[in-house]
Design an enzyme around this catalytic site. Structure first.
Site, PDB file in Angstrom:
ATOM      1  N   GLU A 236       0.831  -1.218   0.000  1.00  0.00           N
ATOM      2  CA  GLU A 236       0.000   0.000   0.000  1.00  0.00           C
ATOM      3  C   GLU A 236       0.857   1.257   0.000  1.00  0.00           C
ATOM      4  OE1 GLU A 236      -2.969  -0.160   3.099  1.00  0.00           O
ATOM      5  OE2 GLU A 236      -3.910  -1.932   2.228  1.00  0.00           O
TER       6      GLU A 236
ATOM      7  N   GLU B 219      -4.540  -8.886   0.977  1.00  0.00           N
ATOM      8  CA  GLU B 219      -5.165  -8.635   2.291  1.00  0.00           C
ATOM      9  C   GLU B 219      -6.659  -8.718   2.071  1.00  0.00           C
ATOM     10  OE1 GLU B 219      -3.974  -5.203   4.699  1.00  0.00           O
ATOM     11  OE2 GLU B 219      -1.912  -5.517   4.026  1.00  0.00           O
TER      12      GLU B 219
END
Ligand code: GAL
Length: 922
Positions: A514, A606
């Site tokens: 991220e 995720e």
């Protein structure tokens, strides 16, 4: 009742004695001829350290690695998916900093053109703590791995939730004498640090030698020019762990092993060896062994290298006879130079490495024996596995031709109450609990793990995504890795790749999680290209990065071999209440990525981020399949717990059920990595006053939450099991609606309350739990009968508990090694007279150890518990407590661990001690 046992295997104990050279073996042409001292030794330096927290009064000026930005706001509690910001530029402006002397430490990993010149001078050379004669007898005696912050106390006030409310930042000094035998004269002596948290600087006999900023990298430092053979030498290591540097608990100190490597002046370059299997079929394999030889003498040498491949047995023993061997042509290596070798060997009927249950994780060792004339100058071992692994855009992950759906979890590196200090048994226990749930893959979030963890995943057959960074040039927290990314990304990435590339368990490299550069087209492309280029130079495995924001038409995904989506596959913030939000809101993305990248495999790196507190059930229960946590809606701001109905998630996440449905609708997706397997210290969303997370499938103490059985039902479909929730002890709720949910690997179930059927239900397509939402509570017994294909499959029952009368204790193993590292984990449950668990008991429980062992820590999995981990007294959390016990090194006999609580009959467990290691190393 069909609850399966969690701990399936009797485990191996810790290894870690100083390893020495392999004996010459049958099949080795030199057998019997080699009388020289061991050509290569690796000595464990875990014992004998002294530790001092803080800087010496009046000293420390000029010892910072670099000038750091002024910390105005720790940004604690910032949403996990907040957009990372640009870094703040800081200039040293003539201030004294160590950076110019630290940077050259990376040179051994860098191409010549990018190596750093070391300036003259010896910063810190007059500091009292680096002087060989300094009296450190008043300092704390410690053994490594050591985490200086884990003992607490917890920082109850202030903005410290993100980093786990433990005092991990600040300066810490370690000192140790190092006796170097005379036989090391002329040899190359290298310090190997598996991990130092963080910004390490190392002095040897008062001389600054180098250091390393990133706390998760394993690195080495050549001390040959400083250490005196036949004498006592002094090491001093200063760490400077920054505040506001992580979104989770980083730990602090020399938290992994430290070694001293002693090699001859002609040797295999450590980290240079690459073992791959370009052909890996059950009938035949080709194994390619590459590496470099180095000659540290000024005169040229002719070196002869033999390579032999041996089976590595499951217990860690190396088989007697090689399965393949080859003599390489003699190599003339100029003085101070290196020479490459590269050889293809054939192995017939190889034992392939693959994940259970359908495959077995067989391993091999490649031994390179180097001779200078008749003298063996090195014997270098590399463990590896023979396997064929590919990511297929339609067929997902293919291991040796079998599709292996990724049933993965993310884990951070802490080991709960033991902190960041690596312990092999504690890590192995975590992996065993996960494997019993059906997990076959781990994503190392978001940094390189302890090397031993990869030994465990190799041996246990778990697939690994090895990840290097949580940030690049843009920052997530004010003093995180972005501060050093420009100067260190190459060294840190190469350090991970060279260390980990021979592990068969590693199937994918992740260059970032991220990262803020998802948002900036040019930077995303530029940095991803650079990092992927580095990977390509070191290894063949595919490269990914985990993306919660980048879309198919943005620049970052195009640079990757495999697409890894955080939460985007299922869609982010899709509920109506998020309409108009400024946060990330994304419709489901799996199809869009597949359409844009038909040649790339896709996975959920995720998923879920479901939140819950083990055993805490809150009412009312949402009738929906997933819900964000709000006050009165899965959350309770008074007690800071989240409901264990397992339907509540972070705003950008969803329940496991919604993830399963998305996976089933997109069979091309290679699988998922749940956020997270275990609760971890720090990042306690949604209650930042707590110490540890709520996202684990398993709590911080290692007790499974109810969600564990939801995953087990899906991931081990052939294990007959049924699991009821909630518990059934609700004085005061008589007559009130108390939903009952069932997780089962069956396809149908019937629920009974005090023998009265509440109806039989069948799982519809896309349904993963059975729920009876209208049940009204009455004390007594809940029972579920599950069916599969119309036949009885499993059952579960839970009764209303009466008054607590006793404690019950159970050890994960009743025999442990007294090697100073092995552990026993003792779980204690509060029970009533009939043996029913008392589900909400919170009384204080005291542990007492009788015999030659020590109580290291206690825990209960309660994210709000601020009792320091070493405390022998701990309140039960929803009826359970854990104690972690270690035998005194060298002890034998029996240890008794007592658990006592007021008003209850105590419990005791006996643990047998074994003097040596339990089995050979993994
Ligand atoms: C993700 C992030 C993880 C963790 C998680 C919490 O966005 O990658 O590191 O913060 O959210 O739910």
């Amino acid at each position: 009742m069909s609850r399966p046992r969690l701990l399936l295997h009797v485990s191996l104990a810790t290894l870690l004695v100083a390893s020495v050279a392999l004996p010459a073996r049958a099949g080795d042409p030199a057998a019997g001829q080699d009388t020289a001292p061991a050509p290569r030794e690796r000595r464990l330096l875990d014992e004998g350290w002294r530790f001092h927290l803080g800087e010496a009064d009046g000293h420390g000026a000029g010892l910072a690695y670099d000038v750091r930005p002024v910390l105005e706001d720790s940004e604690d509690g910032k949403d996990a998916d907040a957009q990372p910001d640009a870094a703040q530029a800081v200039q040293a402006d003539g201030q004294d900093v160590l950076k110019p002397w630290i940077l050259p430490t990376a040179n051994y990993l860098l191409p010549e053109a990018r190596r750093h010149a070391r300036p003259s001078g010896n910063p810190g050379g007059t500091h009292p703590f680096v002087q060989p004669g300094f009296d450190d007898s008043g300092w704390q005696q410690v053994s490594l791995p050591h985490d200086w912050a884990i003992a607490g106390p917890f920082l109850v006030d202030g903005p410290h939730g993100g980093m786990g409310r433990l005092p991990s930042w600040g300066i810490g000094w370690y000192r140790r004498t190092l006796d170097i035998p005379a036989s090391d004269q002329g040899r190359r002596l290298t310090l190997e640090i598996e991990g130092a948290m963080s910004y390490a600087a190392v002095w040897c006999n008062g001389q600054l030698m180098g250091g390393w900023p990133y706390g998760y990298s394993s690195w080495e430092l050549d001390l040959s020019d400083c250490l005196r053979a036949g004498a006592s030498n002094q090491l001093a290591i200063r760490l400077d762990n920054p505040p506001a540097s992580a979104r989770w608990y980083p730990g602090a100190g020399l938290y992994r092993h430290v070694w001293l490597r002693s090699t001859q002046r002609q040797h295999v370059v450590d980290g240079s060896v690459r073992v791959t299997s370009p052909v890996a079929t059950p009938g035949k394999a080709q194994v390619r062994v590459r590496g470099e030889l180095r000659n540290d003498d000024p005169a040229p040498r002719t070196l002869r290298t033999d390579i032999a491949l041996f089976v590595l047995e499951a217990d860690g023993r190396i088989a007697d006879r090689p399965v393949a061997q080859a003599a390489l042509p003699p190599a003339r290596v100029a003085g101070g130079a290196t020479a490459a070798f590269d050889r293809l060997l054939q192995v017939d009927q190889p034992r392939l490495w693959g994940p259970p249950p359908n495959q077995q994780p067989h391993r091999y060792v490649a031994v390179a024996t180097v001779r200078d004339g008749a003298r063996v100058v090195d014997r270098h071992e590399t463990r590896f596995g023979i396997r064929d692994v590919r990511f297929d855009p339609t067929g997902g992950l293919q291991v040796n031709g079998e599709r292996v759906q990724l049933r993965g979890v993310n884990n951070h590196h802490d080991l709960g109450a033991l902190g960041a200090a690596f312990n092999r048994r504690a890590a192995e226990r975590q992996l065993q609990i996960l494997q019993a749930m059906g997990t076959n893959a781990i994503r190392m979030a978001h940094n390189p793990p302890a090397p031993e963890l990869l030994e465990l995943t190799d041996r246990m057959g778990l697939l690994v995504v090895d990840e290097v960074f949580d940030s690049w040039e843009m920052k997530k927290t004010p003093l995180d890795f972005h501060l050093v990314f420009p100067e260190w990304h190459e060294a840190d990435l190469r350090a991970m790749l060279r260390r980990d590339r021979n592990h068969p368990s590693v199937v994918l490299w992740s260059i970032g999680n991220e990262v803020g550069e998802q948002y900036s087209e040019a930077d995303g492309r530029r940095i991803a290209r650079t990092l992927r280029g580095i990977v390509r130079e070191e290894d063949e495995r595919p490269v990914t990065a985990a993306m919660n924001y980048a879309k198919p038409d943005m620049s970052l995904p195009a640079e990757l071999d495999v697409i890894s989506l955080n939460y985007q596959g299922e869609g982010i913030r899709q509920q109506a209440e998020f309409e108009g939000t400024e946060r990330i809101r994304t419709p489901p993305q799996y199809d869009a990525f597949r359409a844009r990248f038909p040649d790339k495999a896709i996975l959920g790196s995720e998923t879920a981020s479901t939140l819950s507190s083990r055993g805490s059930f809150l009412f009312p229960v949402t009738p929906l399949a997933t819900s964000p946590v709000r006050q009165g809606q899965g959350g309770d701001e008074q007690v800071h717990q989240v409901s264990a109905y397992e339907l509540y998630a972070v705003d950008f996440g969803v329940s496991p059920d919604v993830v399963f449905a998305a996976q089933d609708r997109h069979p091309f997706v290679a699988g998922e990595f749940v956020w997270t397997g275990f609760d971890y210290l720090g990042e306690p969303t949604p209650y930042y006053s707590s110490r540890s997370s709520y996202s684990g499938i398993i709590d911080l103490a290692g007790f499974p939450k109810d969600r564990y059985y939801l995953y087990q039902a899906r991931w081990r479909p052939d294990l007959p099991m049924a699991h009821l929730l909630p518990h059934w002890t609700w004085p005061g709720r008589e007559g009130e609606v108390t939903p009952v949910h069932v997780f089962t690997s069956g396809d149908e179930a019937e629920l009974f309350v005090n023998g009265v059927s509440q109806g039989r239900q069948r799982k519809a397509p896309g349904q993963y739990r059975l729920r009876w939402d209208a049940v009204r509570y009455q004390p007594g017994e809940l029972r579920v009968q599950a069916w599969r294909d119309g036949k009885p499959w499993a059952e579960d029952r839970v009764r209303t508990a009466q008054e607590a009368t006793r404690l019950q204790a159970e050890a994960d193993r009743t025999m442990i090694s007294a090697d100073g590292r092995d552990l026993a984990f003792i779980s204690v449950q509060v029970r009533d007279a009939s043996g029913q668990a008392v589900p909400r008991d919170a009384r204080a429980i005291r542990f007492r150890v009788e015999g030659p062992a020590e109580l290291l820590a206690t825990d209960n999995g309660d994210p709000t518990d601020m009792t320091a981990f070493p405390s022998p007294v701990r309140n039960a959390f929803n009826g359970k407590v854990l104690a972690i016990v270690r035998a005194l090194p060298g002890a034998s006999g029996r240890v008794h661990v007592h658990a006592e609580a007021q008003g209850l009959a105590p419990a005791v467990v006996a643990i047998q001690l074994q003097p040596g290691p339990m089995e050979a190393s993994p």
